[in-house]
Design a protein around this motif. Structure first.
Motif, short mmCIF file in Angstrom:
data_model
loop_
_atom_site.label_atom_id
_atom_site.label_comp_id
_atom_site.label_asym_id
_atom_site.label_seq_id
_atom_site.Cartn_x
_atom_site.Cartn_y
_atom_site.Cartn_z
N GLY A 1 0.80 -1.22 0.00
CA GLY A 1 0.00 0.00 0.00
C GLY A 1 0.83 1.26 0.00
N SER A 2 2.16 1.13 -0.13
CA SER A 2 3.04 2.29 -0.13
C SER A 2 3.39 2.68 -1.56
CB SER A 2 4.31 1.95 0.68
OG SER A 2 3.98 1.58 2.00
N SER A 3 4.50 3.39 -1.73
CA SER A 3 4.90 3.84 -3.06
C SER A 3 5.24 2.67 -3.97
CB SER A 3 6.11 4.78 -2.95
OG SER A 3 7.20 4.09 -2.37
N LYS A 4 5.25 2.91 -5.28
CA LYS A 4 5.44 1.84 -6.26
C LYS A 4 6.77 1.11 -6.09
CE LYS A 4 2.47 3.79 -9.85
NZ LYS A 4 2.40 4.28 -11.25
N ILE A 5 7.82 1.86 -5.77
CA ILE A 5 9.13 1.22 -5.66
C ILE A 5 9.17 0.24 -4.49
CG2 ILE A 5 10.14 3.01 -4.18
CD1 ILE A 5 12.73 2.61 -5.82
N LEU A 6 8.38 0.53 -3.45
CA LEU A 6 8.32 -0.39 -2.32
C LEU A 6 7.43 -1.58 -2.63
CD1 LEU A 6 8.01 2.19 0.60
CD2 LEU A 6 10.03 0.91 -0.10
N GLN A 7 6.43 -1.37 -3.47
CA GLN A 7 5.56 -2.47 -3.88
C GLN A 7 6.33 -3.49 -4.69
OE1 GLN A 7 2.23 -0.80 -5.98
NE2 GLN A 7 1.75 0.65 -4.35
N LYS A 8 7.35 -3.01 -5.42
CA LYS A 8 8.15 -3.89 -6.27
C LYS A 8 9.49 -4.24 -5.65
CE LYS A 8 6.07 -1.77 -10.37
NZ LYS A 8 6.33 -1.02 -11.63
N GLY A 9 9.59 -4.08 -4.34
CA GLY A 9 10.85 -4.34 -3.65
C GLY A 9 11.33 -5.76 -3.85
N VAL A 10 12.63 -5.92 -4.01
CA VAL A 10 13.20 -7.24 -4.25
C VAL A 10 13.21 -8.04 -2.96
CG1 VAL A 10 14.64 -6.39 -6.13
CG2 VAL A 10 15.54 -6.41 -3.79
N SER A 11 13.28 -9.35 -3.11
CA SER A 11 13.37 -10.25 -1.96
C SER A 11 14.78 -10.84 -1.91
CB SER A 11 12.33 -11.36 -2.08
OG SER A 11 12.52 -12.10 -3.28
N GLY A 12 15.05 -11.59 -0.88
CA GLY A 12 16.35 -12.25 -0.76
C GLY A 12 17.44 -11.38 -0.16
N MET A 13 17.07 -10.28 0.52
CA MET A 13 18.07 -9.45 1.19
C MET A 13 18.68 -10.23 2.36
SD MET A 13 18.34 -6.55 -0.34
CE MET A 13 17.48 -5.55 -1.57
N ALA A 14 20.01 -10.10 2.50
CA ALA A 14 20.70 -10.87 3.54
C ALA A 14 20.41 -10.33 4.93
CB ALA A 14 22.21 -10.87 3.28
N ASN A 15 20.31 -9.00 5.07
CA ASN A 15 20.11 -8.40 6.39
C ASN A 15 19.55 -6.99 6.21
OD1 ASN A 15 22.43 -6.72 5.76
ND2 ASN A 15 23.69 -8.48 6.37
N MET A 16 19.31 -6.30 7.32
CA MET A 16 18.73 -4.97 7.26
C MET A 16 19.69 -3.94 6.66
SD MET A 16 15.63 -5.00 8.22
CE MET A 16 15.42 -3.23 8.29
N ILE A 17 20.98 -4.12 6.85
CA ILE A 17 21.96 -3.19 6.28
C ILE A 17 21.88 -3.21 4.76
CG2 ILE A 17 24.41 -2.69 5.99
CD1 ILE A 17 24.86 -3.66 8.83
N GLN A 18 21.81 -4.40 4.19
CA GLN A 18 21.70 -4.53 2.74
C GLN A 18 20.38 -3.92 2.24
OE1 GLN A 18 22.06 -8.54 1.28
NE2 GLN A 18 22.03 -7.93 -0.87
N LEU A 19 19.30 -4.12 3.00
CA LEU A 19 18.01 -3.54 2.61
C LEU A 19 18.07 -2.02 2.63
CD1 LEU A 19 15.01 -3.69 1.97
CD2 LEU A 19 14.56 -3.91 4.43
N MET A 20 18.67 -1.43 3.69
CA MET A 20 18.76 0.02 3.78
C MET A 20 19.60 0.60 2.64
SD MET A 20 16.95 1.22 6.29
CE MET A 20 15.73 -0.02 5.79
#
Length: 252
Positions: free
Chosen positions: A28-47
C-alpha cells in the motif's frame, strides 16, 4: 518461527520485509516499495538498496512504516490484533507529520518572551525537564511522558511510560498531582517544610531525589509550555512497553 506467517525464521529482515504481513503493508506504499526485491541478507543490505532508490522524504515514511510494522508484531505476540493495512499506511504519514510539528516546537527560539504560554529554554549549560501524566478514561490506565532539552531546545532524552492502573478517584488525584503544569504540586515540591497532606510521602520522595542534584529550580509551566510532555503522556495510551530516546526526537 515467525508468529504471523509461521513459515520462516523470526529475523529482523524477515519481520520487516520478507514476511507476508509486512509485504501486504508495503503493497500500500509507493510503487518502488511495492516492487521491492526479496532475498536481502540483512537490514543493512536492505537500507543500502532503499537509500539508492528512494527519495529522502519518502525514506522517512519508510522508516516510520518499519517501526509501525515492528510495533504491530509486538502487539500481535502479546495477544493483540494486527491493525488494518490501510490504517498502518495512513498512520505512518500522520505520525511523521506529528513528528515534524513536535520537532519545530522543540526548537523554540530564545527571542520568545518569558510571559508567553510557550516552552522557555533553560540557562546555558543547564538542562530542563518537562513531564506530564495522563489518565485514560474507561481503561483504568495511566501514562507518563517526559522530555529533557538543553538551552537550544535540542532533545537530550525523552520517555514514554505506562503508569499504574487506576481504580478509584483517590488514585486518579494522585496521578493528576504529578502533572508538570499542576501549580499546587510544583509549590509543594519546591517548599522546604514537610508536607502533612495525604500526598506528603510522595512529595518527600521527590524532594529526596532532587537533593542529589548540584543545582535545580522547580517551577510550574502552563500547558502550552508543557505540550511536548503532554503529547508523550497521551501516547502512552497505546504502548506495550516503556519507550526511551537518547539525543533523539520521539517519532510521535
Amino acid at each position: 518461527m515467525c508468529p504471523l506467517c509461521m513459515r520462516f525464521s523470526g529475523s529482523a529482515i524477515h519481520a520487516l520485509w520478507e514476511c507476508d504481513a509486512a509485504k501486504n503493508v508495503w503493497a500500500g506504499s509507493s510503487k518502488i516499495l511495492q516492487k521491492g526485491v526479496s532475498g536481502m541478507a540483512n537490514m543493512i543490505q536492505l537500507m543500502e538498496y532503499l537509500l539508492d532508490r528512494v527519495e529522502s522524504q519518502e525514506m522517512e515514511v519508510v522508516l516510520v512504516q518499519a517501526w509501525l510494522i515492528w510495533n504491530q508484531r509486538n502487539r500481535f505476540v502479546h495477544g493483540g490484533k494486527f491493525h488494518d493495512l490501510g490504517w498502518l499506511n495512513n498512520c505512518a504519514r500522520e505520525f511523521l507529520e506529528e513528528y515534524r510539528t513536535a520537532q519545530e516546537q522543540m526548537r523554540t527560539k530564545h527571542v520568545m518572551q518569558p510571559n508567553q504560554d510557550t516552552w522557555q529554554p533553560p540557562p546555558q549549560s543547564v538542562f530542563k525537564l518537562n513531564f506530564d501524566a495522563a489518565l485514560f478514561s474507561g481503561l483504568n490506565r495511566s501514562g507518563f511522558g517526559a522530555v529533557i532539552r538543553n538551552e537550544r531546545g535540542e532533545v537530550m532524552a525523552a520517555m514514554v511510560a505506562k503508569g499504574p492502573e487506576v481504580f478509584c478517584s483517590e488514585e486518579a488525584e494522585l496521578i493528576a498531582f504529578i502533572e508538570g503544569d499542576n501549580n499546587f504540586a510544583m509549590k509543594a515540591i519546591s517548599a522546604l517544610k514537610d508536607d502533612q497532606s495525604m500526598l506528603g510521602n510522595v512529595i518527600w520522595d521527590i524532594q529526596h531525589l532532587l537533593r542529589n542534584l548540584q543545582w535545580l529550580r522547580v517551577e510550574c509551566t502552563r500547558r502550552g509550555g508543557n505540550r511536548v510532555a503532554h503529547v508523550l503522556a497521551q501516547f502512552a495510551r497505546n504502548i506495550i512497553d516503556d519507550m526511551y530516546w537518547m539525543e533523539d526526537v520521539p517519532p510521535i
